[in-house]
Enzyme design. Structure first.
Site, PDB file in Angstrom:
ATOM      1  N   ASN A   9      -8.039   3.007  -2.215  1.00  0.00           N
ATOM      2  CA  ASN A   9      -6.609   3.139  -2.499  1.00  0.00           C
ATOM      3  C   ASN A   9      -6.168   1.854  -3.198  1.00  0.00           C
ATOM      4  O   ASN A   9      -5.999   0.827  -2.561  1.00  0.00           O
ATOM      5  CB  ASN A   9      -5.844   3.330  -1.172  1.00  0.00           C
ATOM      6  CG  ASN A   9      -4.340   3.321  -1.369  1.00  0.00           C
ATOM      7  OD1 ASN A   9      -3.854   3.408  -2.498  1.00  0.00           O
ATOM      8  ND2 ASN A   9      -3.599   3.221  -0.278  1.00  0.00           N
ATOM      9  N   LYS A  11      -3.415   1.146  -4.613  1.00  0.00           N
ATOM     10  CA  LYS A  11      -1.983   0.831  -4.516  1.00  0.00           C
ATOM     11  C   LYS A  11      -1.457   0.447  -5.921  1.00  0.00           C
ATOM     12  O   LYS A  11      -1.917   1.006  -6.910  1.00  0.00           O
ATOM     13  CB  LYS A  11      -1.752  -0.254  -3.462  1.00  0.00           C
ATOM     14  CG  LYS A  11      -2.445   0.113  -2.133  1.00  0.00           C
ATOM     15  CD  LYS A  11      -2.088  -0.750  -0.977  1.00  0.00           C
ATOM     16  CE  LYS A  11      -2.831  -0.254   0.256  1.00  0.00           C
ATOM     17  NZ  LYS A  11      -2.474  -0.957   1.462  1.00  0.00           N
ATOM     18  N   HIS A  97       1.285   7.901   3.225  1.00  0.00           N
ATOM     19  CA  HIS A  97       0.815   6.534   3.477  1.00  0.00           C
ATOM     20  C   HIS A  97       1.941   5.741   4.155  1.00  0.00           C
ATOM     21  O   HIS A  97       3.122   5.948   3.853  1.00  0.00           O
ATOM     22  CB  HIS A  97       0.407   5.874   2.153  1.00  0.00           C
ATOM     23  CG  HIS A  97      -0.311   4.573   2.384  1.00  0.00           C
ATOM     24  ND1 HIS A  97       0.356   3.406   2.654  1.00  0.00           N
ATOM     25  CD2 HIS A  97      -1.637   4.287   2.452  1.00  0.00           C
ATOM     26  CE1 HIS A  97      -0.538   2.444   2.854  1.00  0.00           C
ATOM     27  NE2 HIS A  97      -1.751   2.953   2.740  1.00  0.00           N
ATOM     28  N   GLU A  99       3.039   2.879   3.700  1.00  0.00           N
ATOM     29  CA  GLU A  99       3.939   2.157   2.782  1.00  0.00           C
ATOM     30  C   GLU A  99       4.994   3.107   2.212  1.00  0.00           C
ATOM     31  O   GLU A  99       6.135   2.703   1.969  1.00  0.00           O
ATOM     32  CB  GLU A  99       3.110   1.480   1.670  1.00  0.00           C
ATOM     33  CG  GLU A  99       2.348   0.276   2.240  1.00  0.00           C
ATOM     34  CD  GLU A  99       1.032  -0.046   1.562  1.00  0.00           C
ATOM     35  OE1 GLU A  99       0.788   0.417   0.441  1.00  0.00           O
ATOM     36  OE2 GLU A  99       0.231  -0.772   2.190  1.00  0.00           O
ATOM     37  N   GLU A 169      -4.707   5.402   9.887  1.00  0.00           N
ATOM     38  CA  GLU A 169      -4.495   4.027   9.438  1.00  0.00           C
ATOM     39  C   GLU A 169      -3.488   3.342  10.359  1.00  0.00           C
ATOM     40  O   GLU A 169      -2.265   3.490  10.168  1.00  0.00           O
ATOM     41  CB  GLU A 169      -3.952   4.022   8.003  1.00  0.00           C
ATOM     42  CG  GLU A 169      -4.882   4.670   7.008  1.00  0.00           C
ATOM     43  CD  GLU A 169      -4.674   4.123   5.600  1.00  0.00           C
ATOM     44  OE1 GLU A 169      -5.656   3.702   4.996  1.00  0.00           O
ATOM     45  OE2 GLU A 169      -3.528   4.096   5.127  1.00  0.00           O
ATOM     46  N   GLY A 175      -3.785  -4.272   5.413  1.00  0.00           N
ATOM     47  CA  GLY A 175      -3.524  -5.468   4.613  1.00  0.00           C
ATOM     48  C   GLY A 175      -3.351  -6.736   5.430  1.00  0.00           C
ATOM     49  O   GLY A 175      -2.917  -7.754   4.912  1.00  0.00           O
ATOM     50  N   SER A 215      -7.894  -2.729   6.687  1.00  0.00           N
ATOM     51  CA  SER A 215      -8.781  -3.893   6.581  1.00  0.00           C
ATOM     52  C   SER A 215     -10.261  -3.539   6.713  1.00  0.00           C
ATOM     53  O   SER A 215     -11.048  -4.321   7.249  1.00  0.00           O
ATOM     54  CB  SER A 215      -8.375  -4.974   7.582  1.00  0.00           C
ATOM     55  OG  SER A 215      -7.048  -5.411   7.318  1.00  0.00           O
TER      56      SER A 215
HETATM   57  P1  PGA Z   1      -6.259  -2.293   3.431  1.00  0.00           P
HETATM   58  O1  PGA Z   1      -5.371  -1.000   3.088  1.00  0.00           O
HETATM   59  O2  PGA Z   1      -7.696  -1.864   3.383  1.00  0.00           O
HETATM   60  O3  PGA Z   1      -5.896  -3.293   2.398  1.00  0.00           O
HETATM   61  O4  PGA Z   1      -5.881  -2.725   4.820  1.00  0.00           O
HETATM   62  C1  PGA Z   1      -5.736   0.299   3.524  1.00  0.00           C
HETATM   63  C2  PGA Z   1      -4.693   1.296   3.087  1.00  0.00           C
HETATM   64  O5  PGA Z   1      -3.498   0.960   3.080  1.00  0.00           O
HETATM   65  O6  PGA Z   1      -5.025   2.450   2.726  1.00  0.00           O
END
Ligand code: PGA
Length: 260
Positions: A9, A11, A97, A99, A169, A175, A215
């Site tokens: 992903n 982003k 997601h 976000e 998630e 992140g 992560s």
């Molecule tokens: P990350 O993000 O691996 O940077 O923690 C995962 C995601 O938001 O899909």
């Protein structure tokens, strides 16, 4: 056996040149990775999906959108519809997601409508759910997952379980560099599979790939995806680096070969 999926992903990262360069390099790196049961996906920004698809042509690596509109067409400025994605032969779209839920106030009901729209256009939703740190610390993880699952699947019918992917998630792991332990993740995944079993029956529950996200990186990927109910990863930060992403694809291959 369920498919293992390694999905990046991206982003709001990578421009046109970077997208084309990454995708053609990845295609070269993974040219000899043809193992059945492994799916490799990258999710660039909407506007770069054609560039990604062009660079990936002739490989088994697929492109995913990061979102989709809940509407099919019309006066919805700035939105991108499932029919538009289908017309580009995009085979996946991430929905729900955290976000999007956090910064765009997306509700379970909206996510549900996006899921239905994608299913109607034969695009596989990668449907994200997960609890915040406060919710985990209050002991509410399972209640949150249950309410997200029942809201996002309200009135949705599935036929095989392969037409949709779930990504668990935990918001506190996205992140942040903090990964759920393999026990915490496995426990949440088993809860989700059990919920699917009660709602859709065992065949769909057993067929559906449930990815972990938060992560994930080369150092923890193998342990996570070796868990019985973790069928791959939705990877943000570490998917932007080709060495790390290709490394995790190879981990997927070795876990599949071991036949967990
Ligand atoms: P990350 O993000 O691996 O940077 O923690 C995962 C995601 O938001 O899909």
């Amino acid at each position: 056996m369920r498919d293992i999926i390694i999905a990046g992903n991206w982003k709001m990262n990578k421009d046109a040149g970077e997208t084309a360069q990454f995708c053609s390099a990845l295609k070269g790196r993974l040219a000899d990775v043809t193992i059945p049961g492994l799916r490799v996906i990258v999710a660039p920004a909407f506007v770069l999906l054609p560039a990604a698809k062009q660079a990936l042509a002739g490989s088994r690596i697929e492109a995913s959108a990061q979102d989709v509109s809940s509407q099919a067409k019309g006066a919805f400025t700035g939105e991108v519809s499932a029919p538009m994605l289908a017309s580009l032969q995009v085979s996946y779209a991430i929905v729900g997601h955290s976000e999007r839920r956090q910064y765009h106030a997306e509700s379970n009901e909206l996510v549900r409508n996006k899921v239905q729209m994608l299913l109607d256009h034969r695009i596989i939703p990668i449907m994200c759910i997960g609890e915040t740190l406060d919710q985990r610390e209050a002991g509410e993880t399972e209640a949150v997952l249950e309410s997200q699952l029942s809201g996002c699947f309200d009135g949705i019918e599935l036929s095989t379980g392969k037409e949709l992917v779930i990504a668990y998630e935990p918001v506190w792991a996205i992140g942040t560099g903090k990964t759920a332990t393999s026990e915490q993740a496995q426990q949440a995944h088993a809860f989700i599979r059990n919920w699917l079993n009660n709602r859709f029956g065992s065949q769909i529950a057993q067929n559906m790939s449930i990815l972990y996200g938060g992560s994930m990186k080369p150092g923890n990927c193998e342990e996570l995806i070796s868990q019985p109910d973790i069928d791959g990863g939705l990877i943000g930060g570490a998917s932007l680096k080709i060495d790390d992403f290709a490394d995790m694809v190879h981990t997927g291959v070795s876990v599949l070969k071991k036949g967990k």
